[in-house]
Design an enzyme around this catalytic site. Sequence first.
Site, PDB file in Angstrom:
ATOM      1  NE  ARG A  59     -30.071  13.456 -23.191  1.00 38.72           N
ATOM      2  CZ  ARG A  59     -31.016  13.870 -22.327  1.00 38.72           C
ATOM      3  NH1 ARG A  59     -30.861  14.949 -21.600  1.00 38.72           N
ATOM      4  NH2 ARG A  59     -32.118  13.176 -22.194  1.00 38.72           N
ATOM      5  CE1 TYR A 112     -11.851  21.976 -37.813  1.00 34.56           C
ATOM      6  CE2 TYR A 112     -14.154  22.186 -37.230  1.00 34.56           C
ATOM      7  CZ  TYR A 112     -13.108  21.439 -37.739  1.00 34.56           C
ATOM      8  OH  TYR A 112     -13.334  20.164 -38.164  1.00 34.56           O
ATOM      9  CG  ASP A 185     -10.316  26.321 -30.952  1.00 35.95           C
ATOM     10  OD1 ASP A 185      -9.379  25.575 -30.580  1.00 35.95           O
ATOM     11  OD2 ASP A 185     -11.194  25.943 -31.744  1.00 35.95           O
ATOM     12  CE  LYS A 210      -9.262  17.992 -35.082  1.00 34.42           C
ATOM     13  NZ  LYS A 210      -9.605  19.402 -35.145  1.00 34.42           N
TER      14      LYS A 210
END
Length: 399
Positions: A59, A112, A185, A210
């Site tokens: 993690r 988004y 972004d 993407k």
Amino acid sequence: MVDSASTHRIATISVHAGNGIDRETGAIRRPLVMANSYALPADPSELNWSNTDQLFYARNSNANQLYLQSKLAALEGAADAVVMATGVAALHGMFFTLLNTGDHIVCSDVTYLAVYRLLTELLPTKYGISTTLVDSSDPDAVRDAIRPETKLVHIETPANPTTQLTDIEAVADIAHRAGALLSVDSTFATPILQRPLNLGADLVVHSLTKYINGHGDAMGGSVAGSTELIDRIRNECLVNVGGAISPFNAWLIMRGSVTLPMRMRQHCKNALHIARFLEGHPAVAYVRYPGLPTHPQHSLANRQLNGGFGGMLAFGLCGDADAHNRFVADLRIITSAVSLGHDESLIVYVAGNDERAHLYPEPFRKWGHLRFSAGIEDPHDLIDDLSQALAKTQPPTTQ
Ligand SMILES: *Cc1c(COP(=O)(O)O)cnc(C)c1O
């Protein structure tokens, strides 16, 4: 070694950065390391349990995440990058780390959807962070929205789904004069078409899901920027919030990203062909694509995007929701699905049931929109497919 300090060109960085020889086997590709724990040092009291550099728990950091981080930093020309489980985890991690109660953020009105919800609902309610949405394609609107407590300006360019562009250089200057940071972004553009840090941005975010992965199979997100800012995001949001990427997803994205420059060339070529075809078709009400002279920020697109205008476009048909749905159902190659930047072309119809429709430009409000992600197929086949489905939306001509 090809890293962020290297002077190599982007196609070379895409192949080599983050890769290396596996010391144990001599393999010339980085192996997939599926382990959640790594051997502790002989004296663990020396270990900082919150560190994210020395591998001990997946993690905090895992081997495939570290390889991918160095590749993304190199692609963006950044000192450092953090990779997380999804694009939204990366965006949340950045906002959560940089903003405190009482702080204010100025954000593009079109982003988004999760960013819109985080900034207008969740962060204000839970943490007392306030947001002003502005049409960031107008730098004056950004300047007017800044307050003494503004800590961050966040823009998405080109924006999902309208393809609106924001002048990164102009907005970086406005943010910095006000003592705020600028985050961009850049998912639609990828580091191939635009490198926001070179234009003055402080942080650049990607949904790796993407284009950077590009094959529609893995999810991931990243933030790139200075070591100081990225370290803070890593410490707060991996160690203590836990949005870690799985090693397998990091490995898949690393592999997919090798062909990013080649794929972007084909995405751009196909999208431009299709945008021109659609714009000339009588059944099409409007087309938005940064590469068309009719795009409101076409001249900015010429300056800010290098080597192409991206693979994303939006358009609407002269017809109601039923006509749009029938058109999508008639497509044979192009798939109706969310996500974007895959090898295959994807389309999604968004009608009036979008809570942000009132923020979209006029033709989007009037007709709804089809968000189209041009894949890397042969453009003639894509145009044939669109053409046969469009023909069915029109009444037969009587002669
Ligand atoms: C998809 C997308 C995101 C979110 O990424 P996920 O990987 O789906 O969490 C963020 N920004 C843009 C522009 C996107 O297209």
